[in-house]
Design a protein around this motif. Structure first.
Motif, PDB file in Angstrom:
ATOM      1  N   PRO A 179     -16.328-100.561  45.205  1.00 12.49           N
ATOM      2  CA  PRO A 179     -15.626-101.669  44.539  1.00 12.49           C
ATOM      3  C   PRO A 179     -15.938-103.009  45.193  1.00 12.49           C
ATOM      4  CG  PRO A 179     -14.136-100.467  45.949  1.00 12.49           C
ATOM      5  CD  PRO A 179     -15.435 -99.713  45.959  1.00 12.49           C
ATOM      6  N   PRO A 237     -11.769-108.104  47.247  1.00 12.47           N
ATOM      7  CA  PRO A 237     -10.795-108.873  46.460  1.00 12.47           C
ATOM      8  C   PRO A 237     -11.203-110.337  46.377  1.00 12.47           C
ATOM      9  CG  PRO A 237      -9.839-108.109  48.534  1.00 12.47           C
ATOM     10  CD  PRO A 237     -11.198-107.518  48.437  1.00 12.47           C
ATOM     11  N   ARG A 238     -10.989-110.925  45.203  1.00 10.43           N
ATOM     12  CA  ARG A 238     -11.335-112.328  44.990  1.00 10.43           C
ATOM     13  C   ARG A 238     -10.197-113.232  45.422  1.00 10.43           C
ATOM     14  NH1 ARG A 238     -13.683-113.699  39.300  1.00 10.43           N
ATOM     15  NH2 ARG A 238     -14.033-115.592  40.455  1.00 10.43           N
ATOM     16  N   ALA A 241      -1.792-111.908  40.998  1.00  7.18           N
ATOM     17  CA  ALA A 241      -2.771-110.932  41.475  1.00  7.18           C
ATOM     18  C   ALA A 241      -2.628-109.661  40.649  1.00  7.18           C
ATOM     19  CB  ALA A 241      -2.542-110.634  42.948  1.00  7.18           C
ATOM     20  N   ARG A 242      -3.714-109.255  40.010  1.00  8.28           N
ATOM     21  CA  ARG A 242      -3.718-108.038  39.206  1.00  8.28           C
ATOM     22  C   ARG A 242      -4.958-107.233  39.546  1.00  8.28           C
ATOM     23  NH1 ARG A 242      -2.143-111.500  34.527  1.00  8.28           N
ATOM     24  NH2 ARG A 242       0.034-111.065  34.163  1.00  8.28           N
ATOM     25  N   SER A 243      -4.860-105.953  39.357  1.00  7.08           N
ATOM     26  CA  SER A 243      -6.028-105.099  39.581  1.00  7.08           C
ATOM     27  C   SER A 243      -6.987-105.284  38.417  1.00  7.08           C
ATOM     28  CB  SER A 243      -5.615-103.629  39.688  1.00  7.08           C
ATOM     29  OG  SER A 243      -5.153-103.169  38.422  1.00  7.08           O
ATOM     30  N   PHE A 244      -8.223-104.868  38.606  1.00  6.12           N
ATOM     31  CA  PHE A 244      -9.231-104.979  37.566  1.00  6.12           C
ATOM     32  C   PHE A 244      -8.810-104.166  36.345  1.00  6.12           C
ATOM     33  CE2 PHE A 244     -13.275-103.633  35.627  1.00  6.12           C
ATOM     34  CZ  PHE A 244     -13.753-104.884  35.292  1.00  6.12           C
ATOM     35  N   ARG A 245      -8.231-102.995  36.563  1.00  8.43           N
ATOM     36  CA  ARG A 245      -7.800-102.133  35.448  1.00  8.43           C
ATOM     37  C   ARG A 245      -6.704-102.840  34.637  1.00  8.43           C
ATOM     38  NH1 ARG A 245      -8.158 -96.497  34.797  1.00  8.43           N
ATOM     39  NH2 ARG A 245      -9.060 -96.436  36.856  1.00  8.43           N
ATOM     40  N   ASP A 246      -5.759-103.508  35.313  1.00 14.63           N
ATOM     41  CA  ASP A 246      -4.696-104.220  34.603  1.00 14.63           C
ATOM     42  C   ASP A 246      -5.256-105.413  33.831  1.00 14.63           C
ATOM     43  OD1 ASP A 246      -2.840-102.463  35.598  1.00 14.63           O
ATOM     44  OD2 ASP A 246      -2.253-103.768  37.265  1.00 14.63           O
ATOM     45  N   THR A 247      -6.252-106.074  34.400  1.00 14.99           N
ATOM     46  CA  THR A 247      -6.860-107.204  33.727  1.00 14.99           C
ATOM     47  C   THR A 247      -7.552-106.752  32.451  1.00 14.99           C
ATOM     48  OG1 THR A 247      -7.209-108.276  35.841  1.00 14.99           O
ATOM     49  CG2 THR A 247      -8.467-109.132  33.994  1.00 14.99           C
TER      50      THR A 247
END
Length: 82
Positions: A37, A40-41, A72-78
């Motif tokens: 992965p 984090p950005r 802040a959100r995870s990639f899956r949530d985005t």
């Protein structure tokens, strides 16, 4: 850059593999990409303002220095939002 390296390493295998084995190779490629992965950005957001006097955008004001950052959100949530 990590994903690019994984894909670059997989391209010769895709060329040498028989067409009936491509789905399994594709699954392995996706698993390899998911195993590395991205870091984090930084959360950042800049208001759309300019310093020039004659502009259609709002002028820069002191409250723009503390502009609210995105949640802040995870990639899956985005992706679920899209």
């Amino acid at each position: 850059m990590q994903a690019l390296e994984v894909i670059r390493d997989a391209i010769p295998e895709f060329h040498m593999t028989a067409p009936d084995h491509l789905p399994a190779l594709w699954t392995r490629l996706l698993r390899d990409l998911a195993a590395r992965p991205l870091p984090p950005r930084r959360l950042r957001s800049n208001p759309r303002v300019v310093k020039r006097k004659m502009s259609t955008f709002k002028l820069t004001r002191p409250h723009h220095d503390r502009w609210p950052q995105p949640a802040a959100r995870s990639f899956r949530d985005t992706l679920a939002l899209i």
